[in-house]
Write a protein that holds these residues in place. Structure first.
Motif, PDB file in Angstrom:
ATOM      1  N   VAL A  21     -16.452 -25.265 -40.337  1.00 21.90           N
ATOM      2  CA  VAL A  21     -15.323 -26.228 -41.019  1.00 21.90           C
ATOM      3  C   VAL A  21     -14.336 -25.524 -41.396  1.00 21.90           C
ATOM      4  O   VAL A  21     -12.941 -25.843 -40.729  1.00 21.90           O
ATOM      5  N   VAL A  22     -14.389 -24.123 -41.638  1.00 20.52           N
ATOM      6  CA  VAL A  22     -12.968 -23.256 -41.529  1.00 20.52           C
ATOM      7  C   VAL A  22     -12.403 -23.182 -40.482  1.00 20.52           C
ATOM      8  O   VAL A  22     -11.083 -23.483 -40.433  1.00 20.52           O
ATOM      9  N   GLY A  27      -7.707 -23.878 -37.375  1.00 23.18           N
ATOM     10  CA  GLY A  27      -7.325 -23.705 -36.210  1.00 23.18           C
ATOM     11  C   GLY A  27      -7.733 -22.363 -35.668  1.00 23.18           C
ATOM     12  O   GLY A  27      -7.570 -22.010 -34.346  1.00 23.18           O
ATOM     13  N   LEU A  28      -8.375 -21.401 -36.493  1.00 21.51           N
ATOM     14  CA  LEU A  28      -8.532 -20.152 -36.036  1.00 21.51           C
ATOM     15  C   LEU A  28     -10.139 -20.274 -35.257  1.00 21.51           C
ATOM     16  O   LEU A  28     -10.780 -21.195 -35.383  1.00 21.51           O
ATOM     17  N   ARG A  30     -14.069 -19.830 -34.401  1.00 22.78           N
ATOM     18  CA  ARG A  30     -15.142 -19.625 -35.154  1.00 22.78           C
ATOM     19  C   ARG A  30     -15.676 -18.165 -35.720  1.00 22.78           C
ATOM     20  O   ARG A  30     -15.932 -17.910 -36.673  1.00 22.78           O
ATOM     21  N   SER A  31     -15.395 -17.369 -34.419  1.00 23.03           N
ATOM     22  CA  SER A  31     -15.879 -15.759 -34.843  1.00 23.03           C
ATOM     23  C   SER A  31     -14.764 -15.125 -35.795  1.00 23.03           C
ATOM     24  O   SER A  31     -15.251 -14.552 -36.701  1.00 23.03           O
ATOM     25  N   ALA A  32     -13.709 -15.590 -35.569  1.00 22.65           N
ATOM     26  CA  ALA A  32     -12.741 -15.153 -36.785  1.00 22.65           C
ATOM     27  C   ALA A  32     -12.882 -15.598 -38.192  1.00 22.65           C
ATOM     28  O   ALA A  32     -12.777 -14.781 -39.106  1.00 22.65           O
ATOM     29  N   CYS A  33     -13.428 -16.835 -38.262  1.00 25.09           N
ATOM     30  CA  CYS A  33     -13.794 -17.595 -39.558  1.00 25.09           C
ATOM     31  C   CYS A  33     -14.841 -16.745 -40.090  1.00 25.09           C
ATOM     32  O   CYS A  33     -15.121 -16.518 -41.388  1.00 25.09           O
ATOM     33  N   ASP A  67      -2.207 -13.096 -41.246  1.00 25.58           N
ATOM     34  CA  ASP A  67      -1.025 -13.303 -40.462  1.00 25.58           C
ATOM     35  C   ASP A  67      -1.564 -13.781 -39.015  1.00 25.58           C
ATOM     36  O   ASP A  67      -2.359 -12.716 -38.498  1.00 25.58           O
ATOM     37  N   PRO A  68      -0.852 -14.420 -38.324  1.00 22.43           N
ATOM     38  CA  PRO A  68      -1.147 -14.706 -36.854  1.00 22.43           C
ATOM     39  C   PRO A  68      -0.905 -13.636 -35.762  1.00 22.43           C
ATOM     40  O   PRO A  68       0.116 -12.679 -36.191  1.00 22.43           O
ATOM     41  N   VAL A  69      -1.891 -13.297 -34.961  1.00 24.76           N
ATOM     42  CA  VAL A  69      -1.750 -12.135 -34.106  1.00 24.76           C
ATOM     43  C   VAL A  69      -0.823 -12.629 -32.611  1.00 24.76           C
ATOM     44  O   VAL A  69      -1.146 -13.742 -32.198  1.00 24.76           O
TER      45      VAL A  69
END
Length: 309
Positions: A21-22, A27-28, A30-33, A67-69
């Motif tokens: 869901v996150v 928009g990140l 799934r692994s980052a979330c 912060d976006p990479v």
């Protein structure tokens, strides 16, 4: 200050995992979330949670978004045929396996890096990782693509794509025989809840319209001409799969892997055969075309010979 966001759980995501869901909401990836959840940067109703927890109606998710990479293109020597180039635009015949621009989720070569290696100076407009990019083709899709070189061209072409005045024609070899043989698919598409890299037909998605016509029918498949009225991610692939006729080789969207092996295809059979637009510098209509690459020609010949019988 950290970017702290609050999201009520949408009705359509009730019962899904927190990390999924996150990812959908931010928009990140799934692994980052999942890493955000594990590090305590995701709270549900103010309480730390686990990434596998299933959400219920009425809950509120709190996320500290990093912060976006920024991923910048790197010059990469790639065989990238140029169909046309002047001070405003460069039109290329993009091969399969080449992304339009760099991203965190793709480690292969991209169009921007290939053009940089050829010494092509592109517009600086747009996000840093996609400067000059006014439209995209999937990594596994080949054919005509235009990139802006001047700031004026970037502005004009972006507006042309928004206004749908650009003429884009694709050819797709699909499994089976669509009935009717010509028609329009008007079905909204959006990100798949379970697989962030996939799209699907979704009631809450963005309106997506595809027009198709059968050019040639053969045993087990049909060669289609496809016109896009909208330009959503994976639109043709999702729509053709949605009516039961996925592109040959497109196993992500339900193509027969046995057939893919028989025809030696490890990508979707989808090619942007022509692209037309009003030239941003001269105001004149220009149109460019691209022949099928060898792997698509070989696959088509095998299908005509009846390999799928």
């Amino acid at each position: 200050m950290p970017d702290r966001r609050f999201y009520p759980v949408p009705d359509g995501l009730v019962g899904d995992r927190v990390d999924s869901v996150v990812a959908r909401l931010t928009g990140l990836s799934r692994s980052a979330c999942a890493k955000l959840v594990d590090s305590g940067e995701v709270l549900v109703d103010g309480v730390p949670t686990s990434k596998s927890e299933r959400l219920i109606e009425g809950q509120v998710i709190e996320v500290v978004v990093p912060d976006p990479v920024v991923v910048r293109p790197k010059p990469t020597l790639v065989d990238l045929p140029v169909l046309f180039e002047d001070d405003d635009v460069v039109v290329i015949n993009k091969p399969a396996g080449l992304a339009a621009h760099p991203s965190l989720n793709f480690e292969g070569p991209d169009v921007l890096g290939a053009l940089m290696a050829q010494g092509v100076q592109l517009a600086s407009s747009g996000p840093p990782e996609r400067q000059g990019i006014v439209h995209r083709l999937d990594v596994g899709t080949s054919g005509c693509m235009v990139v802006a070189k001047s700031e004026w061209a970037y502005s004009v072409l972006k507006q042309a794509f928004r206004d749908r005045t650009v003429k884009k024609i694709y050819h797709a070899l699909v499994q089976g025989h669509p009935d009717p043989i010509a028609g329009t698919i008007d079905a909204p598409t959006g990100r798949d809840h379970r697989h962030q890299w996939k799209m699907g037909i979704r009631a809450d998605g963005r309106r997506s319209i595809t027009h198709y016509e059968t050019i040639e029918a053969m045993a087990g498949g049909s060669l289609m001409e496809v016109h896009l009225e909208t330009g959503r991610t994976h639109q043709i692939r999702v729509h053709m799969s949605g009516i039961g006729h996925p592109c040959v080789g497109d196993e992500m969207y339900g193509a027969d892997p046995t057939l893919s092996a028989k025809v030696g295809l490890d990508r979707q059979w989808l090619h942007a055969v022509s692209l037309g637009f009003l030239h941003p510098g001269t105001g004149e209509w220009v149109e460019f075309s691209s022949d099928y690459p060898p792997e698509l020609t070989r696959c088509l010949e095998l299908m005509r010979e009846g390999v799928y019988r």
